[in-house]
Scaffold this motif. Structure first.
Motif, PDB file in Angstrom:
ATOM      1  N   ASP A 114       0.781  -1.256  -0.037  1.00 17.85           N
ATOM      2  CA  ASP A 114      -0.119   0.013  -0.131  1.00 17.85           C
ATOM      3  C   ASP A 114       0.882   1.267   0.091  1.00 17.85           C
ATOM      4  O   ASP A 114       0.370   2.214  -0.566  1.00 17.85           O
ATOM      5  CB  ASP A 114      -0.762  -0.100   1.236  1.00 17.85           C
ATOM      6  CG  ASP A 114      -2.072  -1.057   0.898  1.00 17.85           C
ATOM      7  OD1 ASP A 114      -2.215  -1.371  -0.016  1.00 17.85           O
ATOM      8  OD2 ASP A 114      -2.675  -1.311   2.276  1.00 17.85           O
ATOM      9  N   LEU A 115       2.054   1.132   0.566  1.00 17.76           N
ATOM     10  CA  LEU A 115       2.931   2.384   0.666  1.00 17.76           C
ATOM     11  C   LEU A 115       3.510   2.435  -0.712  1.00 17.76           C
ATOM     12  O   LEU A 115       3.945   3.713  -1.003  1.00 17.76           O
ATOM     13  CB  LEU A 115       3.816   2.076   1.755  1.00 17.76           C
ATOM     14  CG  LEU A 115       3.614   1.984   3.201  1.00 17.76           C
ATOM     15  CD1 LEU A 115       4.703   1.625   3.836  1.00 17.76           C
ATOM     16  CD2 LEU A 115       3.012   3.227   3.495  1.00 17.76           C
ATOM     17  N   LEU A 116       3.413   1.471  -1.712  1.00 14.83           N
ATOM     18  CA  LEU A 116       4.000   1.808  -2.952  1.00 14.83           C
ATOM     19  C   LEU A 116       3.314   2.519  -3.911  1.00 14.83           C
ATOM     20  O   LEU A 116       3.767   3.373  -4.659  1.00 14.83           O
ATOM     21  CB  LEU A 116       4.522   0.653  -3.619  1.00 14.83           C
ATOM     22  CG  LEU A 116       5.553  -0.191  -2.800  1.00 14.83           C
ATOM     23  CD1 LEU A 116       5.922  -1.770  -3.315  1.00 14.83           C
ATOM     24  CD2 LEU A 116       6.936   0.459  -2.661  1.00 14.83           C
ATOM     25  N   ASP A 117       2.105   2.524  -3.526  1.00 11.94           N
ATOM     26  CA  ASP A 117       0.797   3.266  -4.332  1.00 11.94           C
ATOM     27  C   ASP A 117       0.707   4.558  -3.727  1.00 11.94           C
ATOM     28  O   ASP A 117      -0.064   4.765  -2.617  1.00 11.94           O
ATOM     29  CB  ASP A 117      -0.239   2.421  -4.594  1.00 11.94           C
ATOM     30  CG  ASP A 117      -1.302   3.086  -5.560  1.00 11.94           C
ATOM     31  OD1 ASP A 117      -1.009   4.314  -5.912  1.00 11.94           O
ATOM     32  OD2 ASP A 117      -2.330   2.266  -5.754  1.00 11.94           O
ATOM     33  N   LYS A 118       1.230   5.668  -4.378  1.00  9.57           N
ATOM     34  CA  LYS A 118       0.793   7.277  -3.901  1.00  9.57           C
ATOM     35  C   LYS A 118      -0.518   7.450  -3.518  1.00  9.57           C
ATOM     36  O   LYS A 118      -0.657   8.324  -2.774  1.00  9.57           O
ATOM     37  CB  LYS A 118       1.678   8.204  -4.660  1.00  9.57           C
ATOM     38  CG  LYS A 118       3.206   7.912  -4.656  1.00  9.57           C
ATOM     39  CD  LYS A 118       3.919   8.923  -5.395  1.00  9.57           C
ATOM     40  CE  LYS A 118       5.411   8.616  -5.490  1.00  9.57           C
ATOM     41  NZ  LYS A 118       6.242   9.571  -6.455  1.00  9.57           N
ATOM     42  N   ARG A 119      -1.410   6.743  -4.293  1.00 10.73           N
ATOM     43  CA  ARG A 119      -2.605   7.364  -4.251  1.00 10.73           C
ATOM     44  C   ARG A 119      -3.342   6.876  -2.834  1.00 10.73           C
ATOM     45  O   ARG A 119      -4.342   7.444  -2.489  1.00 10.73           O
ATOM     46  CB  ARG A 119      -3.766   6.601  -5.400  1.00 10.73           C
ATOM     47  CG  ARG A 119      -3.362   7.098  -6.770  1.00 10.73           C
ATOM     48  CD  ARG A 119      -3.907   6.335  -7.752  1.00 10.73           C
ATOM     49  NE  ARG A 119      -3.212   4.848  -7.617  1.00 10.73           N
ATOM     50  CZ  ARG A 119      -3.625   3.775  -8.485  1.00 10.73           C
ATOM     51  NH1 ARG A 119      -4.789   3.998  -9.450  1.00 10.73           N
ATOM     52  NH2 ARG A 119      -3.125   2.777  -8.464  1.00 10.73           N
ATOM     53  N   ASN A 120      -2.678   5.875  -2.061  1.00  9.73           N
ATOM     54  CA  ASN A 120      -3.273   5.548  -0.808  1.00  9.73           C
ATOM     55  C   ASN A 120      -2.785   6.556   0.342  1.00  9.73           C
ATOM     56  O   ASN A 120      -3.253   6.536   1.302  1.00  9.73           O
ATOM     57  CB  ASN A 120      -2.354   4.129  -0.456  1.00  9.73           C
ATOM     58  CG  ASN A 120      -3.147   3.064  -1.436  1.00  9.73           C
ATOM     59  OD1 ASN A 120      -4.263   3.000  -1.781  1.00  9.73           O
ATOM     60  ND2 ASN A 120      -2.199   2.135  -1.573  1.00  9.73           N
ATOM     61  N   TYR A 121      -1.748   7.503  -0.067  1.00  9.86           N
ATOM     62  CA  TYR A 121      -1.521   8.404   1.125  1.00  9.86           C
ATOM     63  C   TYR A 121      -1.683   9.896   0.597  1.00  9.86           C
ATOM     64  O   TYR A 121      -1.176  10.693   1.404  1.00  9.86           O
ATOM     65  CB  TYR A 121      -0.394   7.976   1.728  1.00  9.86           C
ATOM     66  CG  TYR A 121       0.995   7.885   0.783  1.00  9.86           C
ATOM     67  CD1 TYR A 121       1.974   9.139   0.554  1.00  9.86           C
ATOM     68  CD2 TYR A 121       1.325   6.972   0.113  1.00  9.86           C
ATOM     69  CE1 TYR A 121       2.868   9.013  -0.292  1.00  9.86           C
ATOM     70  CE2 TYR A 121       2.605   6.770  -0.634  1.00  9.86           C
ATOM     71  CZ  TYR A 121       3.240   8.223  -0.764  1.00  9.86           C
ATOM     72  OH  TYR A 121       4.416   7.957  -1.764  1.00  9.86           O
ATOM     73  N   ARG A 122      -1.871  10.173  -0.378  1.00 13.08           N
ATOM     74  CA  ARG A 122      -2.153  11.542  -0.985  1.00 13.08           C
ATOM     75  C   ARG A 122      -3.522  11.885  -0.846  1.00 13.08           C
ATOM     76  O   ARG A 122      -4.368  11.181  -1.572  1.00 13.08           O
ATOM     77  CB  ARG A 122      -1.497  11.813  -2.314  1.00 13.08           C
ATOM     78  CG  ARG A 122      -0.086  11.772  -2.603  1.00 13.08           C
ATOM     79  CD  ARG A 122       0.187  12.153  -3.743  1.00 13.08           C
ATOM     80  NE  ARG A 122       1.594  12.118  -3.964  1.00 13.08           N
ATOM     81  CZ  ARG A 122       2.299  12.089  -5.206  1.00 13.08           C
ATOM     82  NH1 ARG A 122       1.735  12.577  -6.040  1.00 13.08           N
ATOM     83  NH2 ARG A 122       3.726  12.394  -5.093  1.00 13.08           N
TER      84      ARG A 122
END
Length: 69
Positions: free
Chosen positions: A60-68
């Motif tokens: 999940d941390l690799l996909d920037k959409r998860n934390y932006r």
């Protein structure tokens, strides 16, 4: 703390003392033992993180959409 009478490699002891910035045989040996124990703990923690990464825990941390937001 335990007490032991052991033979030490004076040349190796001097090199380790210089590297660790210690003075005296007892301080140097104890500092070296602590350093090696801490290194072992760090290696175990790294191995655990690598195992978690292989299991995809951090995907999940690799996909920037998860934390932006």
């Amino acid at each position: 703390m335990s007490e032991a009478l052991i033979n030490l490699d004076d040349e190796a002891l001097a090199g380790v003392a210089k590297m660790l910035g210690t003075t005296g045989k007892e301080e140097t040996v104890n500092a070296a033992l602590r350093e090696l124990d801490q290194r072992r703990r760090r290696m175990e923690a790294f191995d655990e993180l690598a195992k978690l990464a292989e299991e995809g825990v951090f995907d999940d941390l690799l996909d920037k959409r998860n934390y932006r937001a």
